[in-house]
Scaffold this motif. Structure first.
Motif, PDB file in Angstrom:
ATOM      1  N   GLY A  33      -1.092  -8.915  24.393  1.00 50.46           N
ATOM      2  CA  GLY A  33      -1.678  -8.191  22.824  1.00 50.46           C
ATOM      3  C   GLY A  33      -2.910  -8.675  22.208  1.00 50.46           C
ATOM      4  O   GLY A  33      -3.538  -7.997  21.198  1.00 50.46           O
ATOM      5  N   GLY A  34      -2.542 -10.268  22.131  1.00 51.06           N
ATOM      6  CA  GLY A  34      -3.970 -10.685  21.398  1.00 51.06           C
ATOM      7  C   GLY A  34      -6.084 -10.545  22.114  1.00 51.06           C
ATOM      8  O   GLY A  34      -6.384 -10.424  21.373  1.00 51.06           O
ATOM      9  N   MET A  35      -4.769 -10.557  24.068  1.00 51.48           N
ATOM     10  CA  MET A  35      -6.616 -10.431  24.318  1.00 51.48           C
ATOM     11  C   MET A  35      -7.316  -9.118  24.318  1.00 51.48           C
ATOM     12  O   MET A  35      -7.911  -9.101  24.004  1.00 51.48           O
ATOM     13  N   ARG A  36      -6.209  -8.238  24.161  1.00 52.10           N
ATOM     14  CA  ARG A  36      -6.381  -6.784  24.247  1.00 52.10           C
ATOM     15  C   ARG A  36      -6.795  -6.379  23.202  1.00 52.10           C
ATOM     16  O   ARG A  36      -7.990  -5.421  22.531  1.00 52.10           O
ATOM     17  N   GLN A  37      -5.862  -6.576  21.924  1.00 54.45           N
ATOM     18  CA  GLN A  37      -6.979  -6.560  20.302  1.00 54.45           C
ATOM     19  C   GLN A  37      -8.754  -6.927  19.907  1.00 54.45           C
ATOM     20  O   GLN A  37      -9.627  -7.049  19.747  1.00 54.45           O
ATOM     21  N   ARG A  38      -8.720  -8.009  21.037  1.00 50.80           N
ATOM     22  CA  ARG A  38      -9.776  -9.079  21.189  1.00 50.80           C
ATOM     23  C   ARG A  38     -10.779  -8.098  21.973  1.00 50.80           C
ATOM     24  O   ARG A  38     -12.078  -8.440  21.150  1.00 50.80           O
ATOM     25  N   VAL A  39     -10.578  -7.283  22.974  1.00 48.92           N
ATOM     26  CA  VAL A  39     -11.393  -6.459  23.291  1.00 48.92           C
ATOM     27  C   VAL A  39     -11.792  -5.079  22.517  1.00 48.92           C
ATOM     28  O   VAL A  39     -11.991  -4.815  22.789  1.00 48.92           O
ATOM     29  N   SER A  40     -10.653  -5.030  21.931  1.00 48.92           N
ATOM     30  CA  SER A  40     -10.109  -3.972  20.644  1.00 48.92           C
ATOM     31  C   SER A  40     -11.544  -4.163  20.114  1.00 48.92           C
ATOM     32  O   SER A  40     -12.503  -3.001  19.599  1.00 48.92           O
ATOM     33  N   PHE A  41     -11.741  -5.226  19.193  1.00 46.55           N
ATOM     34  CA  PHE A  41     -12.993  -5.797  17.996  1.00 46.55           C
ATOM     35  C   PHE A  41     -14.072  -5.596  19.204  1.00 46.55           C
ATOM     36  O   PHE A  41     -14.774  -5.084  18.133  1.00 46.55           O
ATOM     37  N   LEU A  42     -14.444  -6.162  19.849  1.00 43.98           N
ATOM     38  CA  LEU A  42     -15.453  -5.869  20.625  1.00 43.98           C
ATOM     39  C   LEU A  42     -16.432  -5.453  21.068  1.00 43.98           C
ATOM     40  O   LEU A  42     -17.113  -4.416  20.791  1.00 43.98           O
ATOM     41  N   ARG A  43     -15.199  -3.760  21.639  1.00 41.75           N
ATOM     42  CA  ARG A  43     -15.861  -2.725  21.961  1.00 41.75           C
ATOM     43  C   ARG A  43     -15.956  -1.793  20.397  1.00 41.75           C
ATOM     44  O   ARG A  43     -17.408  -1.414  20.147  1.00 41.75           O
ATOM     45  N   THR A  44     -15.606  -2.316  19.507  1.00 44.44           N
ATOM     46  CA  THR A  44     -15.447  -2.405  17.726  1.00 44.44           C
ATOM     47  C   THR A  44     -17.404  -2.937  17.356  1.00 44.44           C
ATOM     48  O   THR A  44     -18.504  -2.046  17.081  1.00 44.44           O
ATOM     49  N   LEU A  45     -17.682  -3.738  18.433  1.00 39.83           N
ATOM     50  CA  LEU A  45     -18.427  -4.681  17.436  1.00 39.83           C
ATOM     51  C   LEU A  45     -20.254  -3.703  18.244  1.00 39.83           C
ATOM     52  O   LEU A  45     -20.820  -4.184  17.597  1.00 39.83           O
ATOM     53  N   VAL A  46     -20.118  -3.490  19.482  1.00 35.55           N
ATOM     54  CA  VAL A  46     -20.396  -3.010  20.553  1.00 35.55           C
ATOM     55  C   VAL A  46     -21.444  -2.055  19.923  1.00 35.55           C
ATOM     56  O   VAL A  46     -22.614  -1.908  19.908  1.00 35.55           O
ATOM     57  N   ALA A  47     -20.956  -1.742  18.807  1.00 31.11           N
ATOM     58  CA  ALA A  47     -21.566  -0.118  19.233  1.00 31.11           C
ATOM     59  C   ALA A  47     -22.445  -0.282  17.946  1.00 31.11           C
ATOM     60  O   ALA A  47     -23.080   0.756  17.533  1.00 31.11           O
ATOM     61  N   GLY A  48     -22.688  -1.283  17.901  1.00 29.88           N
ATOM     62  CA  GLY A  48     -23.985  -2.155  16.940  1.00 29.88           C
ATOM     63  C   GLY A  48     -23.920  -1.649  15.414  1.00 29.88           C
ATOM     64  O   GLY A  48     -24.964  -1.112  14.811  1.00 29.88           O
ATOM     65  N   LYS A  49     -22.411  -0.865  14.439  1.00 26.40           N
ATOM     66  CA  LYS A  49     -22.574  -0.340  13.318  1.00 26.40           C
ATOM     67  C   LYS A  49     -22.764  -1.233  12.586  1.00 26.40           C
ATOM     68  O   LYS A  49     -22.739  -3.079  13.080  1.00 26.40           O
ATOM     69  N   GLU A  50     -22.880  -1.225  11.465  1.00 26.89           N
ATOM     70  CA  GLU A  50     -23.366  -2.021   9.765  1.00 26.89           C
ATOM     71  C   GLU A  50     -22.614  -2.224   9.456  1.00 26.89           C
ATOM     72  O   GLU A  50     -22.442  -3.559   8.571  1.00 26.89           O
ATOM     73  N   VAL A  51     -21.248  -1.484   9.649  1.00 26.79           N
ATOM     74  CA  VAL A  51     -20.127  -2.090   8.698  1.00 26.79           C
ATOM     75  C   VAL A  51     -19.079  -1.558   9.707  1.00 26.79           C
ATOM     76  O   VAL A  51     -19.139  -0.058  10.240  1.00 26.79           O
ATOM     77  N   LEU A  52     -18.349  -2.978   9.712  1.00 23.08           N
ATOM     78  CA  LEU A  52     -16.341  -2.485  10.167  1.00 23.08           C
ATOM     79  C   LEU A  52     -16.067  -1.980   8.961  1.00 23.08           C
ATOM     80  O   LEU A  52     -15.733  -3.030   8.404  1.00 23.08           O
ATOM     81  N   LEU A  53     -14.437  -1.290   9.726  1.00 20.62           N
ATOM     82  CA  LEU A  53     -13.884  -1.350   8.575  1.00 20.62           C
ATOM     83  C   LEU A  53     -12.921  -1.603   9.342  1.00 20.62           C
ATOM     84  O   LEU A  53     -12.083  -0.834  10.423  1.00 20.62           O
ATOM     85  N   LEU A  54     -11.350  -2.894   9.046  1.00 23.01           N
ATOM     86  CA  LEU A  54     -10.383  -2.747   9.887  1.00 23.01           C
ATOM     87  C   LEU A  54      -9.176  -2.303   9.025  1.00 23.01           C
ATOM     88  O   LEU A  54      -9.069  -3.000   7.991  1.00 23.01           O
ATOM     89  N   ASP A  55      -8.399  -1.830   9.990  1.00 18.34           N
ATOM     90  CA  ASP A  55      -6.922  -1.449   9.064  1.00 18.34           C
ATOM     91  C   ASP A  55      -5.984  -2.551   9.807  1.00 18.34           C
ATOM     92  O   ASP A  55      -5.481  -1.603  11.273  1.00 18.34           O
ATOM     93  N   GLU A  56      -5.552  -2.974   8.940  1.00 25.42           N
ATOM     94  CA  GLU A  56      -4.579  -4.276   9.380  1.00 25.42           C
ATOM     95  C   GLU A  56      -4.804  -4.830  11.047  1.00 25.42           C
ATOM     96  O   GLU A  56      -3.587  -4.174  11.801  1.00 25.42           O
ATOM     97  N   PRO A  57      -6.141  -4.704  11.478  1.00 23.20           N
ATOM     98  CA  PRO A  57      -6.386  -4.780  13.005  1.00 23.20           C
ATOM     99  C   PRO A  57      -5.032  -6.009  13.816  1.00 23.20           C
ATOM    100  O   PRO A  57      -5.206  -5.866  14.270  1.00 23.20           O
ATOM    101  N   PHE A  58      -4.610  -7.203  13.011  1.00 21.21           N
ATOM    102  CA  PHE A  58      -3.626  -8.319  13.521  1.00 21.21           C
ATOM    103  C   PHE A  58      -2.038  -7.499  13.109  1.00 21.21           C
ATOM    104  O   PHE A  58      -1.223  -8.215  13.374  1.00 21.21           O
ATOM    105  N   GLY A  59      -2.149  -6.254  12.925  1.00 19.30           N
ATOM    106  CA  GLY A  59      -0.081  -6.387  11.925  1.00 19.30           C
ATOM    107  C   GLY A  59       0.254  -6.225  13.530  1.00 19.30           C
ATOM    108  O   GLY A  59       1.394  -6.509  13.398  1.00 19.30           O
ATOM    109  N   ALA A  60      -0.436  -5.944  14.352  1.00 20.03           N
ATOM    110  CA  ALA A  60       1.243  -5.771  16.027  1.00 20.03           C
ATOM    111  C   ALA A  60       0.936  -7.001  16.664  1.00 20.03           C
ATOM    112  O   ALA A  60       1.830  -7.144  17.522  1.00 20.03           O
ATOM    113  N   LEU A  61      -0.087  -7.673  15.629  1.00 22.48           N
ATOM    114  CA  LEU A  61       0.459  -9.093  17.054  1.00 22.48           C
ATOM    115  C   LEU A  61       1.674 -10.064  16.318  1.00 22.48           C
ATOM    116  O   LEU A  61       2.022 -10.036  14.816  1.00 22.48           O
ATOM    117  N   ASP A  62       1.783 -11.245  17.855  1.00 21.22           N
ATOM    118  CA  ASP A  62       2.754 -12.169  16.762  1.00 21.22           C
ATOM    119  C   ASP A  62       2.427 -13.355  15.768  1.00 21.22           C
ATOM    120  O   ASP A  62       1.057 -13.541  16.158  1.00 21.22           O
TER     121      ASP A  62
END
Lengths: 262, 287
Positions: free
Chosen positions: A146-175
């Motif tokens: 789960g932690g690795m998947r969330q990191r990939v998800s964050f990486l995917r968000t970052l790669v978009a090269g957007k100036e603004v990152l909107l994180l909606d409870e990004p770690f809520g599903a993790l232990d």
């Protein structure tokens, strides 16, 4: 990463500005009269009881949704389409594409921007390594924790090269252990990366660790109930931070505010 | 935009994650080892042998006449006796009708599904017609098609296509529409156009449900082909059936039915295999 298509040229001080924003879904008023400003490269955390319109607010900022009343400005952009071009959004669930391996998922935004598959994959390879995912490049999401998947998800968000990152409870599903790891990792990543972030969470510690400003929202209809600035030493470890007197005081204050709000 | 390579702060502690992932891998390998081929093949084989045994027992003990209900041996005897004369060419004709009709059906179904999925107007316009097409009794349109197109392969292809396309369309449209709305939103913030979302997200995630539709349709294909041949034909397993039944050549009827069944099972198994190849991720890691 070199900047790709759609990198906005912005005035230095223009961050995110909401003025008297209201949004209702049928008879339900989700948010009402929300005014917020934050500087470019600021890190804002929004906490509040569930159902207070935190996620609605993120959707409005991102351009996925438009307010019924009030104005939204993101780095000078006011229309939903222009805001979408400046914002990347990361929800609580990782929502990786199960048929794409780690590289393919990370490269998704580049492919969407018109880059060829191979070029996109080779461009994200370096980032994948730095995110501690080397040797997992060709794994499919169901082969990751789960932690690795969330990191990939964050990486995917970052790669978009957007100036603004909107994180909606990004770690809520993790232990809680993985969450603590990733919170601290994100904190150090954000210290190095000049991005504007808005984090929605109902975890007060997370809000304090990841935001240089914390906004408390009231229960429905969501309004801004209180706003606090945080300034903790940048190099401190998570445990050092959690022991700091100013940290614990602010945490108690926020918890009290949250109780009032709900 | 991103920090210089080699910045230490970014790499998170990967070891617990790595351990978990490798443990999961071992568990999966064990699960694969746990069901060897014979465990999957043996149960259906036992059931088949049981059914055949009861069949033969009833026929022999009851002294049932061959033209009423032939014994298994006689069905196979008829199968081998008539294979080179009638059944081989009939099977080949019916197989072609099934396969080409099925392929036409898939093509039409994919085009219709994409149309229905991409526009609410088209959905409203086409969907009632699709459902209506299933209400038309094939028994009725078979002869009409035979009058229009003659005894050749084309009316059979049309009938097979009509009998097959509906489950494919319904499953594909459902699959295309059941993508997590949050994922569509993520695609929008990742600069995904409508087309990029369709081909990078919706089509791949609809594949498993597309294959479910194909497997259902595969069962209808031989029925469609036989109906088409009933309506007018010069060869094919349906033609054999329609000739053999009034002649009380019941063992030949059963031999033809057996061949139809085997073709269905082969088509079904082929599609299941294709699904495994095309969607190795399907059914894994779902919460």
């Amino acid at each position: 990463m070199t900047s790709t298509a759609g990198s906005p040229a912005q005035e230095p001080e223009a961050g995110i500005r909401l003025e008297e924003v209201g949004r209702a879904f049928g008879p339900t008023v989700a948010v009402s009269g929300v005014s917020l400003t934050m500087p470019l490269h600021g890190h804002l955390s929004i906490i509040g009881p569930s159902g207070c319109g935190k996620s609605t607010l993120l959707n409005i900022i991102s351009g996925l949704d438009d307010p019924d009343e009030g104005t939204v400005e993101v780095l000078g952009a006011t229309t939903p389409d222009d805001r979408l071009r400046r914002c990347a959004w990361m929800p609580q669930r990782d929502l990786l594409l199960p048929w794409r391996d780690v590289l393919g998922n990370a490269a998704l935004a580049l492919e969407n921007q018109g880059m060829h598959r191979k070029a996109a994959r080779s461009q994200v390879t370096g980032l994948v390594k730095r995110f501690g995912l080397s040797s997992f490049e060709r794994k499919l999401p169901h082969q990751l924790s789960g932690g690795m998947r969330q990191r990939v998800s964050f990486l995917r968000t970052l790669v978009a090269g957007k100036e603004v990152l909107l994180l909606d409870e990004p770690f809520g599903a993790l232990d809680s252990i993985t969450r603590a790891d990733l919170q601290f990792w994100l904190r150090s990543a954000l210290l190095e990366e000049p991005r504007t972030t808005v984090l929605v969470t109902h975890d007060v510690e997370e809000a304090l660790l990841l935001g240089d400003e914390v906004v408390v929202m009231s229960a429905r209809p969501g309004r801004v109930a209180a706003r606090y600035a945080t300034s903790f030493p940048a190099g401190a470890s998570r445990r050092e931070l959690l022991r700091l007197a100013e940290f614990t005081e602010l945490r108690d204050e926020l918890l009290a505010r949250l109780e009032e709000a709900s | 935009m991103t920090p210089a390579p080699g910045t230490p702060g970014l790499a998170p502690p990967a070891s617990p994650d790595a351990k978990k992932a490798s443990a999961r891998k071992n568990a999966r390998a064990a699960a694969r080892r746990g069901t060897p081929v014979w465990r999957r093949v043996l149960p259906p084989v036992i059931v088949l042998i049981l059914i055949a045994a009861i069949w033969d027992l009833v026929v022999h003990l009851g002294h049932v006449q061959d033209y009423i209900f032939p014994s298994i041996e006689n069905v196979f005897r008829s199968l081998f006796k008539n294979w080179s004369g009638i059944l081989a060419s009939a099977t080949w004709v019916t197989f072609q009708e099934m396969l080409y009709g099925f392929l036409i059906s898939i093509t039409v179904a994919v085009v219709l599904s994409l149309a229905v999925h991409s526009s609410a107007t088209l959905r409203g316009a086409i969907y009632p017609l699709l459902i209506g097409s299933q209400a038309v009794p094939i028994v009725v349109i078979g002869p009409i098609l035979a009058i229009i197109f003659g005894y050749g392969i084309s009316p059979k292809l049309i009938i097979v296509a009509i009998s097959c396309f509906f489950p494919i369309v319904v499953n594909l449209v459902d699959g295309l529409g059941s993508v997590d709305p949050d994922l569509i939103k993520v695609m929008r913030t990742l600069d995904g156009s409508r087309l990029a979302t369709l081909f990078r997200v919706e089509v791949p995630s609809a594949l498993p449900s597309f294959f479910s539709g194909l497997r259902i349709a595969a069962v209808y294909a031989p029925i469609g082909a036989v109906f088409g041949e009933y309506a007018g034909s010069q060869n094919g397993l349906g033609y054999v059936l329609i000739q053999a039944t009034p002649q009380l050549n019941t063992d030949l009827v059963f031999a033809a039915v057996l061949l139809l069944t085997v073709m269905s099972i082969i088509l079904f198994a082929l599609l299941s295999f294709l699904e495994k190849v095309c969607c190795p991720w399907a059914g894994k890691g779902r919460k």
